[in-house]
Design an enzyme around this catalytic site. Structure first.
Site: not given
Ligand code: 5GP
Length: 205
Positions: A133, A178
């Protein structure tokens, strides 16, 4: 061909698997589908992509034995699919981190909840992630593993959102929404859906 590396069981012939939630044999599927809004990637599309990624990884690590590091809990499904589709020798290890809590946006603060058991000094490490994300979680993990003396640290992820930092080019870009399914949860639910889908608004209320 070594045992276990044969062709995968064909999907789509089993009526139980045709929609994103009917894989929940023994569970009232209608209850789950009412929680979903859009299917962004079907199980078959994800499966085909996983096979392509596995071939790329096999080629990249030919003659080496990488340590695949899965990020729990979300990467459990992608890890299991990817490593079984690969033909090179691998070791598998896991880390658990918390960056989201039970909400739907990254907190930006990464905490290690479960650390590696393999000593990665001198090893080629491939971090296996479900989705990127913001990229904050992976930036933290790449740095953390590099400081342990890994010979190389790379990342494979199935999905990325548009603003993701340093995401691998191969990751499929999805809208900034999400999503759940294919290992991804909302408050602990929906990980076992085979498709990747957005949730209906009533779920958040
Ligand atoms: P970041 O640090 O890149 O913002 O977030 C990474 C982690 O957040 C991913 O490994 C995942 O577990 C969770 N995550 C990010 N986007 C989503 C989403 O749209 N849905 C869900 N369920 N988890 C997400």
């Amino acid at each position: 061909m070594p045992a276990g590396l044969g062709p995968r069981r064909a999907r789509g012939t089993d009526p139980v698997r045709r929609s994103c939630c009917t894989n929940l044999v023994g569970v009232d599927a209608a209850d789950i589908s009412a929680d979903l809004e859009h299917v962004l990637h079907t199980a078959d599309q994800i499966d085909a992509r996983g096979t392509e990624l596995a071939a790329l990884i096999d080629a990249d690590y030919a003659g080496r034995r990488p340590v695949l590091v899965g990020v729990l809990n979300g990467a459990m499904i992608v890890m299991s699919d990817l490593c079984r589709a690969m033909h090179c020798h691998v070791e598998v290890d896991w880390m658990a981190v918390s960056s989201y809590g039970s909400g739907t946006r990254s907190s930006g603060v990464v905490r290690i909840l479960k650390d590696l058991t393999v000593d990665v000094a001198g090893r080629d490490v491939l971090i296996v992630e479900d989705i990127i994300d913001t990229g904050l979680t992976l930036s933290y993990l790449v740095h953390n593993i590099a400081t342990r003396g890994a010979a190389s640290v790379r990342v494979v992820t199935m999905f990325r959102k548009p603003e993701a930092l340093n995401a691998p080019a191969e990751a499929d870009e999805i809208p900034d929404e999400f999503v759940v399914g294919y290992g991804l949860d909302y408050a602990g639910r929906y990980r076992n859906l085979r498709d990747l889908a957005t949730l209906a608004p009533h779920v958040y209320r």
